[in-house]
Design an enzyme around this catalytic site. Structure first.
Site, short mmCIF file in Angstrom:
data_model
loop_
_atom_site.label_atom_id
_atom_site.label_comp_id
_atom_site.label_asym_id
_atom_site.label_seq_id
_atom_site.Cartn_x
_atom_site.Cartn_y
_atom_site.Cartn_z
N ASP A 181 -1.21 4.85 2.20
CA ASP A 181 -0.35 5.98 1.88
C ASP A 181 -1.13 7.16 1.31
O ASP A 181 -0.58 8.26 1.19
CB ASP A 181 0.73 5.57 0.86
CG ASP A 181 1.74 4.60 1.45
OD1 ASP A 181 2.05 4.74 2.65
OD2 ASP A 181 2.19 3.70 0.73
N ASP A 208 2.80 3.87 -2.11
CA ASP A 208 2.10 3.09 -3.14
C ASP A 208 0.77 2.51 -2.69
O ASP A 208 -0.02 2.10 -3.53
CB ASP A 208 3.00 1.94 -3.62
CG ASP A 208 3.14 0.85 -2.55
OD1 ASP A 208 3.32 1.21 -1.37
OD2 ASP A 208 3.05 -0.33 -2.91
N ASP A 253 7.71 5.37 1.84
CA ASP A 253 7.14 4.16 2.40
C ASP A 253 8.13 3.02 2.12
O ASP A 253 9.07 3.19 1.33
CB ASP A 253 5.78 3.90 1.75
CG ASP A 253 5.18 2.58 2.20
OD1 ASP A 253 5.20 2.31 3.41
OD2 ASP A 253 4.70 1.82 1.34
#
Length: 644
Positions: free
Chosen positions: A513, A509, A311
């Protein structure tokens, strides 16, 4: 008391030792026949019980290694080597005790985290300077707590004292104390250094940082390493080889005792004990480095990982953006755009929302409460503020209700630079302006990606809900070639599932996600200060907010797997060499049984090496200073509201 507990926990071991004492006493009194009968009957009883368990396993489709121990007991009894049969029984029954002892050594760091959970707190009642001692579980958000020197912080809070120094090494693996100033976050489980400090609790005990880590550690400690699969890989060929060698030795020599002498050296303890000890040691080593790995299977997947995806915000970047520019539309004032946006963002948990609110407060703008507010996952916030309908978020989200949004001035201002984000604002169906925020890449993010490449992983992939311009700009700064932007959570899951080189690691995080972390072969949640949902969905959690520990996790996984397999091969190699010697009559049955115990010990001691050793990734990357990282703390990540 300790002896009684041991007897209750390991009754077969205790019974074997008692029988052994009786047998040797009878032998000392030259009563060989009673000694032989007692030892033989006891050994046959244990063989029968083990056979029942073995047959049940076989019926379930699991071919274990107990068959070697059973055949060894039967053969030693048959040829009159009843002392050797007792040693095999002790070895077989003592395997659990030996495993518990070795596992206890291996899981030292996990146990240390569990045992250090804060138990008490000193609460200051309103209008009083006299603290009251209360259980840590009785603390509620808003309580003012006194933290004495050398005491654990019982719950998450914000510092009320001007400054404090805290040791977070048990949480993050960072050995240096961290200096925290008034208003900054103090993590539960950290240790106050030299002077008393006051904090205001922001969470109850069960919702605090340390308890979340304890829950993850407990889950990791209770998980079963994939020992069965590792053992099964060797079980059938090792069993066949051992029985075949023992049979050939008997046939060539014409002496039945050779069959027993070979099999007493073929016991399976190195296979059944060394592997789980190595995996528990690897999990403990990772915990010491600030990485909570939830099971041995995760270490196996880390060891074999071939590709990785990240990410962006809060993972490859610090996740604490700051407002740099306001670009209002022609009919709106800059302060009005910021005030309305910040008022709406009060109802979002995302880090961008905190940045917008902080910018408004720094300008002295008075925020208004919303009549209604809702957060649209991965897109933005819709709120009614002072009678106006305010939308804040991605361009496509805002443009759906404000068709005049356009590109928000991007054509004129140029695409965002590395780490820059655009947040779009609409008021009452009209485009009101854009907020340009800057979120810089982590200082050691590029070095981490280079280290992962040196470890043999394929070039990394960026999967982000952020806008394409900002995503590609940040990717270019980090040397990432493959970028997928403006993704919904289901898009990330689909892309990870389609990655051809497996196992694949996903590092993220935020709340959005969580699905892809659960779907990846190995999901790694960055920073336990982030989303609880991400931590619960992930296979491993990096407690320290340090991306270089992703490479550390891969190194630890590979080292653990190497040691586990090395311990198994060490045990097998020694056993095979000794079995060949026994096949030629050089090792009597009793001596062979005793020597096999040394082989077991050698394999287990080798497996315990997984506990020690430094992290190879730490040296080339260079650790981020703990104090510098703490200064970057921000709100926990919620649904992504990033924009291009």
């Amino acid at each position: 008391m300790r002896v009684l507990r041991a007897i209750r926990r390991y009754p077969v071991v205790a019974a074997t030792m008692v029988v052994g004492v009786v047998v040797f006493a009878l032998l000392g009194a030259h009563l060989n026949t009673p000694a032989a009968w007692i030892a033989s009957l006891f050994a046959l009883l244990i063989a029968a019980v083990t056979s029942v368990r073995m047959i049940r396993d076989i019926l379930r489709g699991h071919w274990g290694l107990d068959i070697l121990a059973v055949v060894a007991i039967l053969s030693t009894v048959a040829v009159g080597e009843y002392v050797a049969s007792l040693i095999i029984v002790l070895m077989l029954s003592g395997g659990e005790a030996l495993e518990d002892y070795a596992a206890g050594r291996a899981r030292g760091e996990l146990d240390a985290l569990l045992s250090r959970a804060p138990q008490a707190a000193h609460r200051l009642p309103p209008n009083s300077q006299t603290p009251q001692d209360i259980p840590a579980g009785a603390v509620v958000p808003g309580d003012v707590l006194l933290i004495k020197p050398a005491e654990l912080v019982p719950v998450d809070g914000v510092l009320l004292s001007p400054e404090g120094s805290f040791d977070e090494s048990s949480l993050t693996g960072e050995p240096l104390p961290v200096t925290i100033t008034e208003g900054q976050t103090v993590m539960s489980g950290s240790v106050n250094r030299s002077q008393a400090a006051l904090i205001r609790a922001t969470a109850a005990t069960e919702d605090s940082q340390y308890q979340r880590i304890v829950a993850l550690v407990r889950e990791a400690a209770e998980s079963k390493a994939p020992v069965v699969r590792l053992a099964d890989r060797f079980a059938v060929p090792f069993t066949v080889f051992s029985l075949l060698l023992a049979g050939i030795a008997w046939w060539v020599s014409g002496e039945p005792v050779r069959f027993a002498e070979v099999l007493v050296l073929a016991t399976p303890c190195p296979l059944l004990i060394a592997a789980p000890v190595a995996f528990m040691g690897g999990m403990s080593r990772a915990a010491k480095d600030g990485i909570i790995v939830k099971g041995g299977a995760t270490l196996q997947q880390l060891a074999g990982a071939r590709s990785i995806a990240f990410d962006k915000t809060g993972t490859l970047t610090y996740g604490k953006p700051e407002l740099t520019t306001i670009q209002p539309a022609s009919s709106f004032a800059a302060d009005d755009v910021l005030r309305l946006a910040a008022s709406a963002e009060q109802y979002s948990s995302h880090v961008l929302a905190a940045a917008v609110q902080n910018a408004a407060q720094e300008r002295g703008l008075q925020l208004s409460p919303a009549t209604t507010a809702s957060e649209v996952a991965t897109n933005g916030v819709r709120a009614v503020v002072d009678g106006h309908t305010v939308l804040v978020g991605k361009r496509r989200f805002v443009a759906a209700e404000a068709p005049d949004t356009g590109d928000g001035g991007e054509t004129k201002a140029g695409a965002p630079g590395a780490g820059q984000l655009r947040v779009y604002v609409a008021v009452d169906g009209r485009f009101a302006g854009t907020l340009l925020l800057s979120d810089t890449p982590r200082r050691n993010a590029k070095a981490t990606l280079e280290q992962l490449a040196r470890l043999g992983l394929e070039p990394p992939v960026m999967l982000t809900g952020d806008g394409r311009a900002s995503a590609e700009s940040a990717a270019a700064a980090l040397g990432i070639q493959q970028v997928h932007a403006e993704l919904l959570p289901e898009d990330k899951v689909r892309l990870v599932a389609a990655m051809p080189s497996r196992p694949v690691i996903m590092v993220g995080d935020g709340v959005n996600d969580a699905p892809v972390l659960a779907a990846a072969d190995v999901g790694i949640a960055m920073g336990a200060r982030g989303s609880t949902a991400a931590g619960e969905s992930a296979d491993a959690v990096i407690v320290a907010d340090d991306i270089s520990k992703v490479a550390d996790a891969v190194v630890i996984g590979r080292r653990t797997m190497r040691i586990a397999l090395g311990s198994i091969w060490l045990g097998i190699s020694l056993s095979v060499g000794l079995m060949l010697a026994a096949a030629f009559g050089f090792i009597p049955a009793v001596a062979g049984a005793l020597i096999q115990e040394l082989v077991d010990l050698a394999a287990i001691l080798n497996a315990l090496r997984a506990v020690g050793g430094g992290s190879a990734a730490a040296r080339p990357l260079g650790r981020i200073d703990g104090a510098a990282e703490v200064s970057r703390r921000g709100a926990g990540n919620g649904s992504k509201l990033n924009s291009a």
